[in-house]
Design a protein around this motif. Structure first.
Motif, PDB file in Angstrom:
ATOM      1  N   LEU A  60       0.815  -1.214   0.000  1.00 19.91           N
ATOM      2  CA  LEU A  60       0.000   0.000   0.000  1.00 19.91           C
ATOM      3  C   LEU A  60       0.848   1.263   0.000  1.00 19.91           C
ATOM      4  N   GLU A  61       1.996   1.204   0.639  1.00 14.05           N
ATOM      5  CA  GLU A  61       2.893   2.363   0.715  1.00 14.05           C
ATOM      6  C   GLU A  61       3.891   2.410  -0.438  1.00 14.05           C
ATOM      7  N   ALA A  62       3.715   1.522  -1.420  1.00 15.48           N
ATOM      8  CA  ALA A  62       4.610   1.440  -2.582  1.00 15.48           C
ATOM      9  C   ALA A  62       6.064   1.233  -2.156  1.00 15.48           C
ATOM     10  N   GLN A  63       6.267   0.456  -1.104  1.00 21.70           N
ATOM     11  CA  GLN A  63       7.602   0.141  -0.608  1.00 21.70           C
ATOM     12  C   GLN A  63       8.021  -1.284  -0.973  1.00 21.70           C
ATOM     13  N   LEU A  64       7.222  -1.931  -1.806  1.00 21.87           N
ATOM     14  CA  LEU A  64       7.462  -3.330  -2.146  1.00 21.87           C
ATOM     15  C   LEU A  64       7.376  -3.488  -3.660  1.00 21.87           C
ATOM     16  N   THR A  65       8.367  -4.109  -4.231  1.00 23.72           N
ATOM     17  CA  THR A  65       8.348  -4.450  -5.644  1.00 23.72           C
ATOM     18  C   THR A  65       8.333  -5.960  -5.747  1.00 23.72           C
ATOM     19  N   GLU A  66       7.343  -6.480  -6.457  1.00 21.21           N
ATOM     20  CA  GLU A  66       7.240  -7.924  -6.645  1.00 21.21           C
ATOM     21  C   GLU A  66       7.451  -8.247  -8.116  1.00 21.21           C
TER      22      GLU A  66
END
Length: 104
Positions: A60-66
């Motif tokens: 949600l915080e755009a702190q994760l790239t999958e």
């Protein structure tokens, strides 16, 4: 995490075969590490299946790239160039077989 909080440069922690981590407690501890790590800490987690890690806040915080299988899949031309770069010549039929669904 006082020891990591003093980091001046990014530090990368790379973990492969994370799907082998079967302990619920170890997964909980990993989740805590991911959520509480300082901004200078980077993680790369490689796994063959999704784990039950509470990463929704990071998403949600755009702190994760999958990056999933579709993002890693090569086109036939990319695969040909990769094999040629390694000095391996494959026929078109053999190269196409490397991309069949059961192999992906």
């Amino acid at each position: 995490m006082p020891d990591l909080a003093a980091l001046a440069d990014p530090v990368w922690l790379i973990t492969d075969d994370l799907h082998e981590l079967r302990s619920t407690e170890a997964q909980r501890q990993l989740e805590l590490l991911l959520m509480r790590a300082p901004a200078e800490q980077r993680f790369v987690l490689a796994t063959l299946r999704d784990l039950r890690l509470g990463l929704h806040r990071l998403r949600l915080e755009a702190q994760l790239t999958e990056i999933r299988a579709d993002g890693l899949r090569c086109s036939l031309e990319e695969a040909r160039a990769l094999f040629q770069g390694a000095g391996v010549e494959l026929s078109g039929a053999t190269l196409a077989r490397t991309r069949t669904p059961q192999n992906l």
